[in-house]
Scaffold this motif. Structure first.
Motif, short mmCIF file in Angstrom:
data_model
loop_
_atom_site.label_atom_id
_atom_site.label_comp_id
_atom_site.label_asym_id
_atom_site.label_seq_id
_atom_site.Cartn_x
_atom_site.Cartn_y
_atom_site.Cartn_z
N ALA A 66 0.39 0.19 -1.95
CA ALA A 66 0.98 0.98 -0.86
C ALA A 66 0.29 2.33 -0.74
CB ALA A 66 2.48 1.16 -1.09
N ALA A 67 0.00 2.96 -1.86
CA ALA A 67 -0.70 4.25 -1.84
C ALA A 67 -2.11 4.09 -1.30
CB ALA A 67 -0.72 4.85 -3.25
N SER A 98 -0.69 -0.61 9.40
CA SER A 98 -0.76 -0.11 8.03
C SER A 98 0.57 0.50 7.61
CB SER A 98 -1.90 0.90 7.88
OG SER A 98 -1.64 2.06 8.64
N SER A 99 1.26 1.12 8.54
CA SER A 99 2.58 1.67 8.24
C SER A 99 3.57 0.56 7.90
CB SER A 99 3.08 2.47 9.44
OG SER A 99 4.36 2.98 9.20
N PHE A 100 3.51 -0.54 8.61
CA PHE A 100 4.39 -1.67 8.35
C PHE A 100 4.08 -2.32 6.99
CE2 PHE A 100 4.43 -2.30 13.21
CZ PHE A 100 5.42 -1.34 13.35
N SER A 104 6.59 -2.40 3.77
CA SER A 104 6.95 -3.66 3.11
C SER A 104 6.70 -3.58 1.61
CB SER A 104 6.17 -4.82 3.70
OG SER A 104 6.52 -5.01 5.05
N LEU A 105 5.58 -3.01 1.23
CA LEU A 105 5.27 -2.88 -0.19
C LEU A 105 6.26 -1.93 -0.88
CD1 LEU A 105 1.38 -2.74 0.04
CD2 LEU A 105 2.73 -4.51 -1.10
N LEU A 106 6.61 -0.84 -0.20
CA LEU A 106 7.58 0.10 -0.78
C LEU A 106 8.98 -0.51 -0.84
CD1 LEU A 106 6.36 3.48 0.74
CD2 LEU A 106 6.06 2.63 -1.60
N THR A 107 9.29 -1.41 0.08
CA THR A 107 10.57 -2.12 0.01
C THR A 107 10.60 -3.02 -1.22
OG1 THR A 107 10.79 -2.08 2.42
CG2 THR A 107 12.09 -3.72 1.24
#
Length: 158
Positions: A66-67, A98-100, A104-107
């Protein structure tokens, strides 16, 4: 006074049962998040600040990717976020995607964290149930000894 140990005797196994339920729920959720993320076959980018080349299947690898997605997106958009880009900017769809992906990864990272928290709370509940049960067993013999000592007879006086 006889009422309190009865409540504790009832609550101790009930709290223990909830503890086991929390542990099972947390472990199951963690496993499901792991398998679903692993099925996506994502690999942490080679230029990630940590875990480069690792398969994304856990909280740390998901956060690393995500980072990296954020770093790449900000590089493409020259440091602007999706919301800062003009409506007509041709790079805006890339920033949105990329925001999506990052969200998703942060979720997934959040799902791992919450499932670990729930399992940890389950362990704490098991300790509380054990402690409550131990206290109940310790209070009951003391009460029995007190009733045996006072059998209703008055002490002899000389």
């Amino acid at each position: 006074m006889t009422r309190k140990p009865r409540i504790a005797k009832l609550l101790s196994p009930l709290i223990g049962l909830f503890g086991l339920l929390f542990i099972a729920s947390g472990a199951t959720t963690y496993y499901l998040a792991h398998t679903q993320l692993k099925a996506q076959e994502i690999t942490v980018a080679d230029d990630a600040s940590f875990l480069a080349g690792d398969h994304v299947d856990g909280p740390f690898s998901a956060y690393a990717q995500a980072a990296t997605v954020e770093k790449h997106a900000l590089g493409i958009t020259k440091g602007k976020t999706y919301a800062e880009l003009d409506q007509e900017d041709p790079i805006r769809p890339v920033a949105a995607e990329s925001s999506f992906v990052r969200a998703s990864l942060l979720t997934a990272v959040t799902a791992f964290g919450l499932s670990a928290l729930v399992a940890g709370l389950g362990v704490v509940l098991l300790f509380v149930a054990f402690a409550l049960g131990s206290l109940t067993r310790a209070v009951a013999p003391a009460k029995e000894q007190a009733t045996d000592a006072t059998d209703g007879l008055e002490p002899a006086t000389a």
